[in-house]
Scaffold this active site. Structure first.
Site, PDB file in Angstrom:
ATOM      1  N   GLU A  45      11.047  -4.366  -3.304  1.00 14.95           N
ATOM      2  CA  GLU A  45      10.183  -4.932  -2.275  1.00 14.95           C
ATOM      3  C   GLU A  45      10.062  -6.434  -2.490  1.00 14.95           C
ATOM      4  O   GLU A  45       9.671  -6.873  -3.574  1.00 14.95           O
ATOM      5  CB  GLU A  45       8.792  -4.302  -2.333  1.00 14.95           C
ATOM      6  CG  GLU A  45       7.843  -4.865  -1.278  1.00 14.95           C
ATOM      7  CD  GLU A  45       6.425  -4.304  -1.377  1.00 14.95           C
ATOM      8  OE1 GLU A  45       5.836  -4.029  -0.331  1.00 14.95           O
ATOM      9  OE2 GLU A  45       5.932  -4.158  -2.513  1.00 14.95           O
ATOM     10  N   TRP A  46      10.393  -7.202  -1.461  1.00 16.94           N
ATOM     11  CA  TRP A  46      10.120  -8.638  -1.533  1.00 16.94           C
ATOM     12  C   TRP A  46       8.782  -8.900  -0.867  1.00 16.94           C
ATOM     13  O   TRP A  46       8.645  -8.776   0.339  1.00 16.94           O
ATOM     14  CB  TRP A  46      11.207  -9.466  -0.864  1.00 16.94           C
ATOM     15  CG  TRP A  46      10.932 -10.957  -0.985  1.00 16.94           C
ATOM     16  CD1 TRP A  46      10.105 -11.561  -1.902  1.00 16.94           C
ATOM     17  CD2 TRP A  46      11.475 -12.008  -0.183  1.00 16.94           C
ATOM     18  NE1 TRP A  46      10.103 -12.929  -1.722  1.00 16.94           N
ATOM     19  CE2 TRP A  46      10.930 -13.227  -0.676  1.00 16.94           C
ATOM     20  CE3 TRP A  46      12.357 -12.044   0.878  1.00 16.94           C
ATOM     21  CZ2 TRP A  46      11.247 -14.461  -0.111  1.00 16.94           C
ATOM     22  CZ3 TRP A  46      12.681 -13.273   1.446  1.00 16.94           C
ATOM     23  CH2 TRP A  46      12.130 -14.474   0.947  1.00 16.94           C
ATOM     24  N   ARG A  81       2.294  -8.950   3.080  1.00 20.05           N
ATOM     25  CA  ARG A  81       0.990  -8.311   2.962  1.00 20.05           C
ATOM     26  C   ARG A  81      -0.084  -9.334   3.308  1.00 20.05           C
ATOM     27  O   ARG A  81      -0.178 -10.383   2.665  1.00 20.05           O
ATOM     28  CB  ARG A  81       0.779  -7.779   1.540  1.00 20.05           C
ATOM     29  CG  ARG A  81      -0.535  -7.059   1.320  1.00 20.05           C
ATOM     30  CD  ARG A  81      -0.612  -5.736   2.070  1.00 20.05           C
ATOM     31  NE  ARG A  81       0.466  -4.844   1.655  1.00 20.05           N
ATOM     32  CZ  ARG A  81       1.340  -4.315   2.507  1.00 20.05           C
ATOM     33  NH1 ARG A  81       1.280  -4.599   3.808  1.00 20.05           N
ATOM     34  NH2 ARG A  81       2.293  -3.518   2.076  1.00 20.05           N
ATOM     35  N   GLU A  85      -5.480  -7.148   3.790  1.00 20.68           N
ATOM     36  CA  GLU A  85      -5.092  -5.901   3.127  1.00 20.68           C
ATOM     37  C   GLU A  85      -4.622  -6.139   1.697  1.00 20.68           C
ATOM     38  O   GLU A  85      -3.811  -5.384   1.159  1.00 20.68           O
ATOM     39  CB  GLU A  85      -4.032  -5.170   3.948  1.00 20.68           C
ATOM     40  CG  GLU A  85      -4.551  -4.741   5.308  1.00 20.68           C
ATOM     41  CD  GLU A  85      -4.002  -3.415   5.786  1.00 20.68           C
ATOM     42  OE1 GLU A  85      -3.299  -2.735   5.020  1.00 20.68           O
ATOM     43  OE2 GLU A  85      -4.300  -3.044   6.935  1.00 20.68           O
ATOM     44  N   HIS A 142      -3.963  -0.462   3.608  1.00 17.45           N
ATOM     45  CA  HIS A 142      -4.487  -0.629   2.253  1.00 17.45           C
ATOM     46  C   HIS A 142      -5.992  -0.832   2.303  1.00 17.45           C
ATOM     47  O   HIS A 142      -6.476  -1.729   2.980  1.00 17.45           O
ATOM     48  CB  HIS A 142      -3.819  -1.825   1.563  1.00 17.45           C
ATOM     49  CG  HIS A 142      -2.336  -1.682   1.456  1.00 17.45           C
ATOM     50  ND1 HIS A 142      -1.496  -1.822   2.535  1.00 17.45           N
ATOM     51  CD2 HIS A 142      -1.548  -1.389   0.395  1.00 17.45           C
ATOM     52  CE1 HIS A 142      -0.245  -1.628   2.147  1.00 17.45           C
ATOM     53  NE2 HIS A 142      -0.250  -1.366   0.861  1.00 17.45           N
ATOM     54  N   LYS A 169       2.513   4.990   5.087  1.00 22.87           N
ATOM     55  CA  LYS A 169       2.066   4.655   3.733  1.00 22.87           C
ATOM     56  C   LYS A 169       0.584   4.289   3.722  1.00 22.87           C
ATOM     57  O   LYS A 169       0.117   3.536   4.585  1.00 22.87           O
ATOM     58  CB  LYS A 169       2.874   3.472   3.193  1.00 22.87           C
ATOM     59  CG  LYS A 169       2.386   2.958   1.832  1.00 22.87           C
ATOM     60  CD  LYS A 169       2.971   1.598   1.510  1.00 22.87           C
ATOM     61  CE  LYS A 169       2.324   1.016   0.264  1.00 22.87           C
ATOM     62  NZ  LYS A 169       2.702  -0.393   0.034  1.00 22.87           N
ATOM     63  N   SER A 233       2.035  -6.108  -8.363  1.00 22.08           N
ATOM     64  CA  SER A 233       1.611  -6.673  -7.081  1.00 22.08           C
ATOM     65  C   SER A 233       0.353  -5.993  -6.554  1.00 22.08           C
ATOM     66  O   SER A 233      -0.197  -6.410  -5.537  1.00 22.08           O
ATOM     67  CB  SER A 233       2.730  -6.534  -6.042  1.00 22.08           C
ATOM     68  OG  SER A 233       3.014  -5.176  -5.785  1.00 22.08           O
TER      69      SER A 233
END
Length: 253
Positions: A45-46, A81, A85, A142, A169, A233
């Site tokens: 994941e970047w 992101r 969140e 999130h 997710k 992260s």
């Protein structure tokens, strides 16, 4: 239900491991990519919200090409992101959509993350755009404050599916052990009762570590691990080598 992200099939076999890149400069990002390319990550994941030049689409696209070359066949999940969140930066809805579409248009990342509550039509807009490219959409939510009740967790995951996401997710913050059980119970019920939804779930923080390690037992298709103890992260991420070792033991019959 299984979903292919690049050459990795989520929902098939052992739970897949995703490791984030969180460097701020291009040099740091490429260095992390080299290290992650040599570890047990299935997907990388970047977290582009950490990147100091994230507001320059040209620089973002140029760096993605470098990451693809470095990571060889490991698929990339592109994620901005937002601060709301748990991310590093705020970004308006228009700029958010334009950046993700620009990345999709390159057709070289395996998937993009889209926050389901970023805007009323944001997720649907990006899903529609991605249909012409071989790029999957992971919808996400999130909650860093609490763990919603089981039915609300399931509702949010279903909402993502209804809006067209390939993968749903959710990550939530537990206040006690019962909250972790709530997250795992919601995961197990969705996985058992429905075969047309691919889900990724996790409970964050120290209390939630067990969900990152054993989530696959309950139906979560992927977990997130850290490159090392300094590179998490999100709270509760386990170092990828230790995570892989434990998960291998859990998965053995």
């Amino acid at each position: 239900m299984s979903i292919c992200i690049g050459n990795v099939k989520l929902g098939d076999g052992i739970t897949k491991i995703c490791v984030p890149i969180i460097g701020k400069t291009a040099e740091e990002i490429c260095k992390e990519a080299i290290e992650i390319g040599q570890c047990s990550a299935d997907i990388v994941e970047w977290r582009v919200d950490f990147y100091e030049d994230v507001m320059s689409t040209d620089k973002v696209l140029e760096l993605i090409i470098s990451l693809v070359d470095i990571l060889n066949e490991k698929p990339i999940l592109f994620t901005f992101r937002t601060k709301a969140e748990g991310g590093e930066l705020d970004i308006n809805e228009v700029a958010y959509i334009e950046l993700i579409k620009a990345v999709i248009n390159q057709n070289i990342v395996g998937a993009v993350d889209v926050e389901v509550f970023k805007g009323e039509k944001t997720l649907e807009d990006i899903v529609t755009y991605a249909k012409d490219f071989d790029v999957k959409v992971i919808a996400s939510n999130h909650d860093f404050c609490k763990t919603p009740d089981k039915e609300e967790i399931k509702r949010r995951l279903f909402l993502m599916k209804e809006k067209g996401a390939h993968v749903s997710k959710i990550a939530v913050m537990p206040q006690n052990a019962a909250d972790v059980l709530t997250l795992l119970s919601a995961t197990e019920e969705l996985h058992r009762e429905y075969n047309d939804i691919t889900i990724i779930t996790m409970s964050m923080g120290q209390l939630g570590v067990v969900s990152r390690i054993s989530g696959g037992v309950f139906g979560s298709a992927m977990t997130f691990g850290a490159r090392n103890s300094e590179a998490a992260s999100a709270p509760g991420q386990v170092e990828v080598g230790a995570l892989k070792e434990i998960m291998d033991k859990i998965s053995k019959k």
